[in-house]
Design an enzyme around this catalytic site. Structure first.
Site, PDB file in Angstrom:
ATOM      1  N   HIS A 217      -3.785  -4.958   0.230  1.00  8.69           N
ATOM      2  CA  HIS A 217      -3.242  -5.569   1.453  1.00  8.69           C
ATOM      3  C   HIS A 217      -3.423  -7.085   1.372  1.00  8.69           C
ATOM      4  O   HIS A 217      -4.345  -7.630   1.996  1.00  8.69           O
ATOM      5  CB  HIS A 217      -3.996  -5.049   2.682  1.00  8.69           C
ATOM      6  CG  HIS A 217      -3.770  -3.609   2.971  1.00  8.69           C
ATOM      7  ND1 HIS A 217      -2.818  -3.190   3.864  1.00  8.69           N
ATOM      8  CD2 HIS A 217      -4.367  -2.502   2.503  1.00  8.69           C
ATOM      9  CE1 HIS A 217      -2.842  -1.861   3.929  1.00  8.69           C
ATOM     10  NE2 HIS A 217      -3.767  -1.426   3.120  1.00  8.69           N
TER      11      HIS A 217
ATOM     12  N   GLU B  71      -2.027  -9.325   2.825  1.00 11.29           N
ATOM     13  CA  GLU B  71      -1.862  -9.997   4.126  1.00 11.29           C
ATOM     14  C   GLU B  71      -3.205 -10.406   4.732  1.00 11.29           C
ATOM     15  O   GLU B  71      -3.285 -11.363   5.488  1.00 11.29           O
ATOM     16  CB  GLU B  71      -1.083  -9.116   5.112  1.00 11.29           C
ATOM     17  CG  GLU B  71      -1.670  -7.758   5.445  1.00 11.29           C
ATOM     18  CD  GLU B  71      -1.269  -6.668   4.445  1.00 11.29           C
ATOM     19  OE1 GLU B  71      -0.767  -7.018   3.359  1.00 11.29           O
ATOM     20  OE2 GLU B  71      -1.478  -5.476   4.750  1.00 11.29           O
TER      21      GLU B  71
ATOM     22  N   CYS C 156       0.824  -1.207   0.000  1.00 11.93           N
ATOM     23  CA  CYS C 156       0.000   0.000   0.000  1.00 11.93           C
ATOM     24  C   CYS C 156       0.864   1.267   0.000  1.00 11.93           C
ATOM     25  O   CYS C 156       1.356   1.646  -1.060  1.00 11.93           O
ATOM     26  CB  CYS C 156      -0.990  -0.040   1.158  1.00 11.93           C
ATOM     27  SG  CYS C 156      -2.436   0.964   0.806  1.00 11.93           S
TER      28      CYS C 156
HETATM   29  N1  GLN Z   1      -1.682   6.675   3.131  1.00 11.20           N
HETATM   30  C1  GLN Z   1      -1.915   5.949   1.927  1.00 11.20           C
HETATM   31  C2  GLN Z   1      -3.323   6.182   1.386  1.00 11.20           C
HETATM   32  O1  GLN Z   1      -4.207   6.559   2.108  1.00 11.20           O
HETATM   33  C3  GLN Z   1      -1.636   4.481   2.105  1.00 11.20           C
HETATM   34  C4  GLN Z   1      -2.560   3.794   3.063  1.00 11.20           C
HETATM   35  C5  GLN Z   1      -2.087   2.423   3.484  1.00 11.20           C
HETATM   36  O2  GLN Z   1      -0.905   2.142   3.458  1.00 11.20           O
HETATM   37  N2  GLN Z   1      -3.007   1.597   3.934  1.00 11.20           N
HETATM   38  O3  GLN Z   1      -3.565   5.975   0.234  1.00 11.20           O
END
Ligand code: GLN
Length: 531
Positions: free
Chosen positions: A506, A508, A377
């Site tokens: 994600h 995970e 992410c």
């Molecule tokens: N801060 C980033 C966003 O909002 C990544 C978020 C994250 O890593 N879950 O897009």
């Protein structure tokens, strides 16, 4: 009709109720019963989405976009289920619903009261979750004796009137160092406390640093008038995945089935047992550096903030027969050379501007030193920023999350999402839950997943800016997974590198002990090959 197993905790919190609940579920599932799990959280937050990870651990995201307490992750990981967000019931949701209904006149002039309306609404929700399953596990958050979980215990009692049920109380038996002896008194008090609330706990699971001895078991049984074989020892285990096996040794499954009036059966934990055994005899240790933000958190437990990422690495390690050694490097002070002894770099999810420079420097090191890299992410967004700056020559390229005025907003909020952000409250402004991605043929990511279309869970606001995609790709970055409408960049990689992969999602959240996440597995395989 579903049967219910209610799991409450006594003495102190943080003794692994989620793991014990999931372990019991796993065992019953392995007999052939269909099992689901419900988590009741007594806080007034409607969900865990707005909670700080250092205070409450990671936020778990369900495939239908729920933001939930991390215990939910144990349920999904152990039971290999895709649980809907409605399986998390919080005090906030209950009161919100009752007040909204009252304002809408749905109570037809009646007085709306704590009893019966609050427990009734909780019961209605639990029954909804249990429908269609043989057994529904219900974890009662908090500790017995807290004021705030009383309505949940009321609801449980009420359900037990009409359904086959079992009450499990998880207690803690401390061994004070100056005595060197395990004490059962706090556990006995917790049992009493529960009885004062009108619930007779039928199974006592005793958490302690060592195994419960016969003397202590007998003592609790005699003083509390509970069958000796219903007093179960759950000592500290190095590996949480061995908890179902520890419980099973003591006959928990057949005792519970008997209590619920369900047909006994043999557990089938062979594959699980093998995986646990492999984890206990690793061939090697793979050293993974985490360029992380939440290092300086006082007495809080940092690994909790990244628990699903850690577990996904462990699952991959178990499959490969290696152990994962994670080192949390404070990204605000990170010197890239610190990465030299590691086998892989992971840049985890994150928000805001702190530590971003350190993370970008770490990513550059991995890119230029052929160090296996996995970006999750924010990790992918920053990998795009690093590549734009240092390979494409876009000086000062950034995500607008950190630098709204950058000349090269390679990561930005897309117009459609900006509309969402402006129109809804803070909690609802992220891209949450499962979204599909089409993987490009011939890429490393596609070779990891061995499928054309994958679906992973999301939790973020920003996206790779489509305006820069062509430029980035012309310089060698490959977006190896894209949303079916071609608008959202979901996976990226750098060809020619040992393993430089990242994703906006994600993965995970979909990793399981017996079914490791393909991208984590690919990354770990590359890292393991380094030594
Ligand atoms: N801060 C980033 C966003 O909002 C990544 C978020 C994250 O890593 N879950 O897009």
């Amino acid at each position: 009709m579903p049967s219910y197993i209610f799991v409450a905790g006594g003495v102190i919190s943080g003794i692994g109720k989620g793991v014990v609940t999931s372990s019991i579920g796993k065992l019953l599932q392995s007999v052939g019963y269909t099992v689901t799990a419900v988590k009741m959280d007594p806080y007034i937050n409607v969900d865990a989405g707005t909670m700080r990870p250092t205070e409450h651990g990671e936020v778990w995201v369900t495939s239908d976009g729920g933001e939930i307490d991390q215990d939910f992750g144990h349920y999904e990981r152990f039971l290999d289920l895709d649980l809907p967000k409605m399986n998390n019931i919080t005090t906030g949701q209950i009161y919100k619903k009752l007040i909204d209904d009252e304002r809408a006149g749905r109570f037809l002039g009646k007085t709306v009261q704590f009893i019966p309306h609050v427990p009734d609404e909780i019961r209605r929700r639990i029954e909804n979750c249990a429908r269609g399953f043989d057994i529904c596990l219900v974890e009662i958050g908090g500790t017995v004796g807290d004021y705030e979980n009383i309505p949940f215990i009321f609801a449980a009692k009420n359900l037990a009137l009409d359904n086959p049920s079992a009450f499990v109380l998880l207690v803690y038996l401390p061994t004070p160092p100056h005595l060197g002896e395990m004490k059962s008194k706090p556990a006995q008090h917790a049992i009493k406390e529960m009885r004062q609330l009108g619930v007779d706990p039928e199974f006592i699971v005793c958490r302690s640093d060592r195994r419960l001895d016969a003397l202590r078991r007998e003592k609790i049984a005699t003083y509390q008038n509970i069958r000796t074989d219903h007093i179960i020892s759950a000592p500290d285990v190095g590996n949480i995945y061995s908890m179902p096996l520890v419980l099973e040794e003591q006959g928990v499954t057949s005792l519970l089935l008997k209590k619920l009036g369900l047909k006994p059966g043999k557990t089938n934990m062979g594959g699980w047992r093998k995986a646990v055994r492999r984890m206990s005899k690793p061939k090697a240790t793979v050293r993974i550096a985490f360029a992380s933000k939440y290092v300086d958190v006082g007495s809080s437990r940092l690994p909790d903030a990244y628990i699903s990422v850690n577990e996904a690495l462990k699952h991959a390690g178990a499959r490969l027969g290696v152990q994962v050694g994670i080192t949390y490097l404070d990204a605000s002070k990170l010197e890239p050379e610190e990465l030299a002894p590691f086998d892989g770099l992971l840049v985890p999810p994150g928000f805001g501007s702190s530590c971003v420079d350190g993370k970008i420097a770490a990513i550059k090191y991995a890119r230029t030193h052929d160090l296996p890299f996995l970006g999750i992410c924010y990790g992918m967004q920053l990998a795009v920023v690093e590549f734009a700056r240092n390979v494409c020559g876009m000086k000062g390229a950034h995500t607008t999350e950190v630098d709204p005025k950058t000349l090269y907003p390679v990561v930005d909020i897309l117009p459609e999402q900006r509309k969402l952000l402006e129109s809804s409250a803070y909690g609802g402004s992220m891209r949450l839950g499962s979204y599909p991605a089409v993987l490009r043929r011939g890429t490393m990511v596609r070779s990891f997943y061995r499928r054309k279309t994958v679906s992973e869970r999301h939790r973020h606001r920003y996206e790779v800016n489509p305006h820069f995609v062509q430029d980035l790709e012309e310089h060698g970055l490959v977006f190896s997974g894209i949303s079916p409408d071609q608008k959202l960049m979901e996976f990226m990689e750098l060809p020619g590198h040992k393993c430089f992969v990242a994703t906006q999602s994600h993965p995970e959240y979909n990793s399981r002990l017996m079914r490791p996440s393909p991208i984590y597995l690919g990354f770990m395989r590359a890292a393991a090959a380094k030594n």
